[in-house]
Design a protein around this motif. Structure first.
Motif, PDB file in Angstrom:
ATOM      1  N   ASP A  46       0.815  -1.220   0.000  1.00  0.00           N
ATOM      2  CA  ASP A  46       0.000   0.000   0.000  1.00  0.00           C
ATOM      3  C   ASP A  46       0.843   1.263   0.000  1.00  0.00           C
ATOM      4  O   ASP A  46       0.311   2.366  -0.169  1.00  0.00           O
ATOM      5  CB  ASP A  46      -0.920   0.017   1.228  1.00  0.00           C
ATOM      6  N   LEU A  47       2.141   1.120   0.198  1.00  0.00           N
ATOM      7  CA  LEU A  47       3.025   2.279   0.233  1.00  0.00           C
ATOM      8  C   LEU A  47       3.171   2.861  -1.172  1.00  0.00           C
ATOM      9  O   LEU A  47       3.478   2.141  -2.126  1.00  0.00           O
ATOM     10  CB  LEU A  47       4.394   1.868   0.769  1.00  0.00           C
ATOM     11  N   ARG A  48       2.972   4.170  -1.280  1.00  0.00           N
ATOM     12  CA  ARG A  48       3.047   4.829  -2.584  1.00  0.00           C
ATOM     13  C   ARG A  48       4.431   5.442  -2.765  1.00  0.00           C
ATOM     14  O   ARG A  48       4.880   6.221  -1.931  1.00  0.00           O
ATOM     15  CB  ARG A  48       1.962   5.895  -2.674  1.00  0.00           C
ATOM     16  N   ILE A  49       5.096   5.103  -3.883  1.00  0.00           N
ATOM     17  CA  ILE A  49       6.471   5.524  -4.143  1.00  0.00           C
ATOM     18  C   ILE A  49       6.517   6.412  -5.383  1.00  0.00           C
ATOM     19  O   ILE A  49       5.919   6.089  -6.414  1.00  0.00           O
ATOM     20  CB  ILE A  49       7.394   4.307  -4.354  1.00  0.00           C
ATOM     21  N   GLY A  50       7.271   7.514  -5.300  1.00  0.00           N
ATOM     22  CA  GLY A  50       7.479   8.400  -6.437  1.00  0.00           C
ATOM     23  C   GLY A  50       8.935   8.443  -6.853  1.00  0.00           C
ATOM     24  O   GLY A  50       9.838   8.211  -6.040  1.00  0.00           O
ATOM     25  N   ALA A  51       9.172   8.739  -8.126  1.00  0.00           N
ATOM     26  CA  ALA A  51      10.535   8.871  -8.643  1.00  0.00           C
ATOM     27  C   ALA A  51      10.536   9.934  -9.740  1.00  0.00           C
ATOM     28  O   ALA A  51       9.503  10.216 -10.360  1.00  0.00           O
ATOM     29  CB  ALA A  51      11.045   7.541  -9.187  1.00  0.00           C
ATOM     30  N   PHE A  52      11.729  10.507  -9.996  1.00  0.00           N
ATOM     31  CA  PHE A  52      11.857  11.608 -10.941  1.00  0.00           C
ATOM     32  C   PHE A  52      12.417  11.154 -12.288  1.00  0.00           C
ATOM     33  O   PHE A  52      13.319  10.312 -12.350  1.00  0.00           O
ATOM     34  CB  PHE A  52      12.782  12.685 -10.366  1.00  0.00           C
ATOM     35  N   VAL A  53      11.889  11.764 -13.344  1.00  0.00           N
ATOM     36  CA  VAL A  53      12.446  11.649 -14.688  1.00  0.00           C
ATOM     37  C   VAL A  53      12.814  13.055 -15.156  1.00  0.00           C
ATOM     38  O   VAL A  53      12.514  14.045 -14.478  1.00  0.00           O
ATOM     39  CB  VAL A  53      11.442  11.008 -15.670  1.00  0.00           C
ATOM     40  N   SER A  54      13.464  13.159 -16.328  1.00  0.00           N
ATOM     41  CA  SER A  54      13.946  14.451 -16.820  1.00  0.00           C
ATOM     42  C   SER A  54      13.365  14.794 -18.175  1.00  0.00           C
ATOM     43  O   SER A  54      13.289  13.938 -19.065  1.00  0.00           O
ATOM     44  CB  SER A  54      15.471  14.434 -16.962  1.00  0.00           C
ATOM     45  N   SER A  55      12.992  16.055 -18.320  1.00  0.00           N
ATOM     46  CA  SER A  55      12.689  16.577 -19.649  1.00  0.00           C
ATOM     47  C   SER A  55      13.990  16.733 -20.428  1.00  0.00           C
ATOM     48  O   SER A  55      15.037  17.074 -19.868  1.00  0.00           O
ATOM     49  CB  SER A  55      12.000  17.937 -19.528  1.00  0.00           C
ATOM     50  N   ASN A  56      13.905  16.496 -21.742  1.00  0.00           N
ATOM     51  CA  ASN A  56      15.051  16.713 -22.622  1.00  0.00           C
ATOM     52  C   ASN A  56      14.904  17.981 -23.453  1.00  0.00           C
ATOM     53  O   ASN A  56      15.611  18.172 -24.445  1.00  0.00           O
ATOM     54  CB  ASN A  56      15.237  15.502 -23.540  1.00  0.00           C
ATOM     55  N   ALA A  57      13.983  18.842 -23.041  1.00  0.00           N
ATOM     56  CA  ALA A  57      13.793  20.104 -23.761  1.00  0.00           C
ATOM     57  C   ALA A  57      15.035  20.982 -23.624  1.00  0.00           C
ATOM     58  O   ALA A  57      15.842  20.823 -22.706  1.00  0.00           O
ATOM     59  CB  ALA A  57      12.575  20.836 -23.198  1.00  0.00           C
ATOM     60  N   GLU A  58      15.188  21.927 -24.536  1.00  0.00           N
ATOM     61  CA  GLU A  58      16.320  22.858 -24.478  1.00  0.00           C
ATOM     62  C   GLU A  58      16.110  23.868 -23.345  1.00  0.00           C
ATOM     63  O   GLU A  58      14.992  24.249 -23.025  1.00  0.00           O
ATOM     64  CB  GLU A  58      16.472  23.591 -25.809  1.00  0.00           C
ATOM     65  N   ASN A  59      17.205  24.260 -22.734  1.00  0.00           N
ATOM     66  CA  ASN A  59      17.201  25.336 -21.736  1.00  0.00           C
ATOM     67  C   ASN A  59      16.316  25.047 -20.530  1.00  0.00           C
ATOM     68  O   ASN A  59      15.643  25.943 -20.008  1.00  0.00           O
ATOM     69  CB  ASN A  59      16.767  26.659 -22.390  1.00  0.00           C
ATOM     70  N   THR A  60      16.328  23.798 -20.069  1.00  0.00           N
ATOM     71  CA  THR A  60      15.590  23.494 -18.846  1.00  0.00           C
ATOM     72  C   THR A  60      16.368  24.005 -17.637  1.00  0.00           C
ATOM     73  O   THR A  60      17.558  24.304 -17.718  1.00  0.00           O
ATOM     74  CB  THR A  60      15.367  21.977 -18.689  1.00  0.00           C
ATOM     75  N   HIS A  61      15.670  24.104 -16.506  1.00  0.00           N
ATOM     76  CA  HIS A  61      16.312  24.617 -15.302  1.00  0.00           C
ATOM     77  C   HIS A  61      15.800  23.852 -14.093  1.00  0.00           C
ATOM     78  O   HIS A  61      14.834  23.087 -14.166  1.00  0.00           O
ATOM     79  CB  HIS A  61      16.038  26.110 -15.138  1.00  0.00           C
TER      80      HIS A  61
ATOM     81  N   VAL B 176       6.991   1.337  -8.610  1.00  0.00           N
ATOM     82  CA  VAL B 176       6.886   2.791  -8.523  1.00  0.00           C
ATOM     83  C   VAL B 176       5.495   3.220  -8.978  1.00  0.00           C
ATOM     84  O   VAL B 176       4.990   2.745 -10.000  1.00  0.00           O
ATOM     85  CB  VAL B 176       7.963   3.478  -9.380  1.00  0.00           C
ATOM     86  N   ASP B 177       4.897   4.118  -8.210  1.00  0.00           N
ATOM     87  CA  ASP B 177       3.519   4.522  -8.470  1.00  0.00           C
ATOM     88  C   ASP B 177       3.409   5.873  -9.167  1.00  0.00           C
ATOM     89  O   ASP B 177       2.526   6.063 -10.002  1.00  0.00           O
ATOM     90  CB  ASP B 177       2.755   4.576  -7.137  1.00  0.00           C
ATOM     91  N   ASP B 178       4.287   6.815  -8.823  1.00  0.00           N
ATOM     92  CA  ASP B 178       4.152   8.172  -9.324  1.00  0.00           C
ATOM     93  C   ASP B 178       5.419   8.620 -10.044  1.00  0.00           C
ATOM     94  O   ASP B 178       6.537   8.339  -9.598  1.00  0.00           O
ATOM     95  CB  ASP B 178       3.857   9.148  -8.181  1.00  0.00           C
ATOM     96  N   ILE B 179       5.239   9.308 -11.158  1.00  0.00           N
ATOM     97  CA  ILE B 179       6.341   9.831 -11.966  1.00  0.00           C
ATOM     98  C   ILE B 179       6.298  11.352 -11.905  1.00  0.00           C
ATOM     99  O   ILE B 179       5.268  11.979 -12.181  1.00  0.00           O
ATOM    100  CB  ILE B 179       6.202   9.381 -13.435  1.00  0.00           C
TER     101      ILE B 179
END
Length: 394
Positions: free
Chosen positions: A173-188, A221-224
């Motif tokens: 039941d534990l909800r886990i999140g992890a990060f991904v990255s945009s590959n757009a130009e000039n991200t910050h 993983v549940d959330d992106i």
């Protein structure tokens, strides 16, 4: 659990007007959550609170929940304690992500706060176990991995998988999140981040939807969340396609497949893993129908080293009223990553979708319909026997 998609924004780096436009775009593609780092913003207590009060108003206007990254130093600056989160309630925050723990007792107090603020903790099984030992229900708090601005410093893939399995072993039941990255130009992002903000180093420069598909393919993983800003509309479209739940149900299935489900030979009670295929120009509408609209594709578990084979479609497409016309392919061999379909030169198996894992001879019984590029083949490696597979067009 239904997957959630989140974004990250940085009001100290970008005018609020641009962030509001981003909220509107994200909301159109199923984003439900916004992450931002409170402790990385300079200014007085009043200035920081004003930053985020305005941000939260804009987010809520677009039906987005807001998660603020905080730590004990930030708590001290804001005049908050685990026993008193009233300052965060005053700006109407939805989630507090604790960058550091207050120990089992303090963390438990945070979760039990009277304001309905959800508490999210770092990816620590020790924290989760401490909370559960103090009687906390895993449904009442969240866990989220870190992101890593510096190239070559994010988590090992195997460590990521092992950590998530350890977390889920505490409770499914534990909800886990992890990060991904945009590959757009000039991200910050925070701390002059210009190389993306992923959780896992292996994923840093991959297409954003492939990052998400690989993470979700682990099953834990549940959330992106997109760590950097601003993702493009095309990236949102691709992520929406990835996170879309299949609308197919057992009653809608081909009769033969339904029989296999009814007898327990295959199970549809599992996540669908999605592979993106770059189609050949010569592919026919019938071949696209088999690839994209037949559901589900899966390897039964007795395949060879040479090909991944989903055979169930043949029960429909090998019938006399169906036709998979043979099509000439100029090469003598099919290469690794080629996606092929058995044609009517081998009628008994016509309609089988196969993916080449070791080069095989082109004997005229298969049409090449597309290919998995080199990055996509990493996703193929995460597809196990019995996994449900859906194909998407690249």
């Amino acid at each position: 659990m239904k997957h959630e998609l989140g974004i990250s924004v940085y009001p100290d780096l970008t005018p609020l007007e641009e962030i509001e436009t981003y909220f509107e775009l994200a909301g159109r593609y199923g984003v439900s959550r916004v992450f931002s780092s409170m402790f990385s913003v300079d200014g007085t207590k009043e200035e920081v609170l004003d930053y985020f009060r305005k941000l939260i108003v804009a987010a809520h206007k677009n039906n987005l929940k807001v998660s603020l990254d905080v730590n004990p130093s930030c708590f001290e600056k804001m005049g908050a304690t685990p026993e008193d989160l009233s300052v965060f309630k005053s700006i109407d925050v939805d989630i507090l992500r604790m960058d550091l723990s207050y120990g089992p007792k303090g963390d438990t107090t945070l979760v039990k706060n009277p304001y309905g603020i959800t508490i999210e903790f770092n990816n620590s099984p020790a924290i989760v176990k401490g909370l559960m030992e103090n009687g906390m229900d895993p449904k009442d708090f969240l866990v989220c991995h870190n992101f890593y601005p510096q190239r070559y410093t994010a988590m090992k893939w195997d460590k990521f998988i092992d950590k998530n399995k350890e977390l889920k072993a505490c409770s499914r039941d534990l909800r886990i999140g992890a990060f991904v990255s945009s590959n757009a130009e000039n991200t910050h992002g925070v701390w002059d981040a210009v190389d993306g903000l992923p959780t896992v180093e292996r994923l840093r420069k991959l297409p954003i939807d492939l990052q998400a598909r690989m993470i979700l393919a682990t099953g834990d993983v549940d959330d992106i969340l997109i760590g950097n800003a601003f993702a493009t509309e095309e990236e949102f479209k691709s992520l929406q396609e990835v996170l879309r739940e299949s609308e197919r149900r057992p009653d809608d299935l081909d009769p033969t497949l339904k029989m296999l489900v009814d007898y327990g030979i295959i199970s549809l009670d599992k996540p669908v893993k999605k592979l993106r295929v770059k189609l050949d120009p010569e592919v026919t509408e019938k071949e696209k129908e088999v690839l994209f609209h037949f559901f589900p594709h899966l390897e039964m578990g007795d395949g060879s080293e040479w090909i991944w084979r989903t055979r169930i479609a043949r029960f429909k497409y090998s019938q006399p009223n169906e036709e998979i016309k043979p099509r000439k392919y100029e090469k003598d061999m099919f290469e690794v990553g080629d996606v092929v379909i058995v044609n009517d030169n081998y009628k008994h198996y016509a309609g089988e979708i196969q993916i080449v894992k070791i080069p095989i001879v082109n004997d005229g019984k298969r049409n090449r319909i597309g290919h998995l590029d080199e990055d996509e083949y990493q996703m193929m490696e995460l597809v196990n026997d019995g996994d449900l597979v859906e194909f998407l067009e690249k």
